[in-house]
Design an enzyme around this catalytic site. Structure first.
Site, PDB file in Angstrom:
ATOM      1  N   ASN A  92      -1.183  -6.602   8.213  1.00 45.03           N
ATOM      2  CA  ASN A  92      -0.650  -6.359   9.561  1.00 45.03           C
ATOM      3  C   ASN A  92      -1.981  -6.500  10.400  1.00 45.03           C
ATOM      4  O   ASN A  92      -3.243  -5.884  10.309  1.00 45.03           O
ATOM      5  CB  ASN A  92      -0.091  -4.966   9.717  1.00 45.03           C
ATOM      6  CG  ASN A  92       1.131  -4.785   9.018  1.00 45.03           C
ATOM      7  OD1 ASN A  92       1.880  -5.660   8.695  1.00 45.03           O
ATOM      8  ND2 ASN A  92       1.023  -3.437   8.335  1.00 45.03           N
ATOM      9  N   HIS A 105      -7.247  -4.504   5.999  1.00 46.58           N
ATOM     10  CA  HIS A 105      -6.838  -4.141   4.610  1.00 46.58           C
ATOM     11  C   HIS A 105      -5.535  -4.983   4.376  1.00 46.58           C
ATOM     12  O   HIS A 105      -4.841  -5.296   5.022  1.00 46.58           O
ATOM     13  CB  HIS A 105      -6.509  -2.596   4.571  1.00 46.58           C
ATOM     14  CG  HIS A 105      -5.548  -2.237   5.583  1.00 46.58           C
ATOM     15  ND1 HIS A 105      -5.790  -1.992   6.985  1.00 46.58           N
ATOM     16  CD2 HIS A 105      -4.079  -1.949   5.905  1.00 46.58           C
ATOM     17  CE1 HIS A 105      -5.006  -1.708   7.890  1.00 46.58           C
ATOM     18  NE2 HIS A 105      -3.752  -1.737   7.071  1.00 46.58           N
TER      19      HIS A 105
HETATM   20  P1  AMP Z   1      -1.370  -0.555   8.683  1.00 47.30           P
HETATM   21  O1  AMP Z   1      -0.255   0.407   9.345  1.00 47.30           O
HETATM   22  O2  AMP Z   1      -1.152  -2.001   8.197  1.00 47.30           O
HETATM   23  O3  AMP Z   1      -2.737  -0.305   9.471  1.00 47.30           O
HETATM   24  O4  AMP Z   1      -1.703   0.453   7.326  1.00 47.30           O
HETATM   25  C1  AMP Z   1      -2.345   1.428   7.194  1.00 47.30           C
HETATM   26  C2  AMP Z   1      -1.934   1.925   5.939  1.00 47.30           C
HETATM   27  O5  AMP Z   1      -2.750   2.816   5.534  1.00 47.30           O
HETATM   28  C3  AMP Z   1      -0.363   2.804   6.079  1.00 47.30           C
HETATM   29  O6  AMP Z   1       0.470   2.235   4.905  1.00 47.30           O
HETATM   30  C4  AMP Z   1      -1.001   4.347   5.606  1.00 47.30           C
HETATM   31  O7  AMP Z   1       0.288   4.899   4.602  1.00 47.30           O
HETATM   32  C5  AMP Z   1      -1.999   4.032   4.838  1.00 47.30           C
HETATM   33  N1  AMP Z   1      -2.816   5.268   4.822  1.00 47.30           N
HETATM   34  C6  AMP Z   1      -3.356   6.161   5.979  1.00 47.30           C
HETATM   35  N2  AMP Z   1      -4.014   6.803   5.591  1.00 47.30           N
HETATM   36  C7  AMP Z   1      -4.505   6.711   4.024  1.00 47.30           C
HETATM   37  C8  AMP Z   1      -5.239   7.607   3.265  1.00 47.30           C
HETATM   38  N3  AMP Z   1      -6.028   8.612   3.436  1.00 47.30           N
HETATM   39  N4  AMP Z   1      -5.289   7.056   1.820  1.00 47.30           N
HETATM   40  C9  AMP Z   1      -4.423   5.842   1.722  1.00 47.30           C
HETATM   41  N5  AMP Z   1      -3.783   5.282   2.510  1.00 47.30           N
HETATM   42  C10 AMP Z   1      -3.527   5.634   3.763  1.00 47.30           C
END
Ligand code: AMP
Length: 119
Positions: A92, A105
């Site tokens: 994203n 990511h």
């Molecule tokens: P995005 O919305 O593409 O920026 O993805 C961010 C992702 O990070 C989301 O799918 C969240 O569920 C995930 N996320 C947020 N905090 C954490 C965390 N502490 N550990 C693992 N994943 C996380």
């Protein structure tokens, strides 16, 4: 890759540094893979570069080799998770596209049927 230091305000920099716990499922010299806390599929893993870069475009511009490393680690994790060759990879990019953490990511999703287009 830029030599930008870890951003102390960046969630994923802090996970890479071990300051915030995560369920790590794979790693390489350049990349770390850990489970998403809010999984959208039976396998939902985030693969991140160890060094801070904001998004996929900046990542590609900074280091194609390290971008490839993230992609290869995703494949290794997919195989370890028993997904074979059936998985989805998503970057994203930008808040309007759903990016909420501004450390690049790669989402690795698998273990269920994936509709296309995703909506
Ligand atoms: P995005 O919305 O593409 O920026 O993805 C961010 C992702 O990070 C989301 O799918 C969240 O569920 C995930 N996320 C947020 N905090 C954490 C965390 N502490 N550990 C693992 N994943 C996380």
């Amino acid at each position: 890759m830029s030599d930008a230091p870890a951003d102390t305000d960046c969630l994923f920099c802090r996970i890479v540094a071990g300051e915030i716990p995560a369920e790590v499922v794979g790693e390489s010299g350049h990349s770390l893979a850990f489970r998403d806390v809010n999984p959208q599929a039976p396998t939902h893993v985030l693969v991140v570069p160890r060094r801070h870069v904001a998004n996929a475009g900046e990542f590609a511009e900074a280091s194609a080799d390290e971008l490839a490393d993230v992609t290869l680690l995703a494949r290794t994790v997919a195989q370890a998770e028993g997904l074979g060759g059936d998985y989805r990879l998503v970057f994203n990019t930008g808040a309007g596209a759903g990016q909420s953490v501004f450390h690049a990511h790669l989402h690795l999703l698998g273990g269920r049927a994936m509709k296309w287009p995703p909506g």
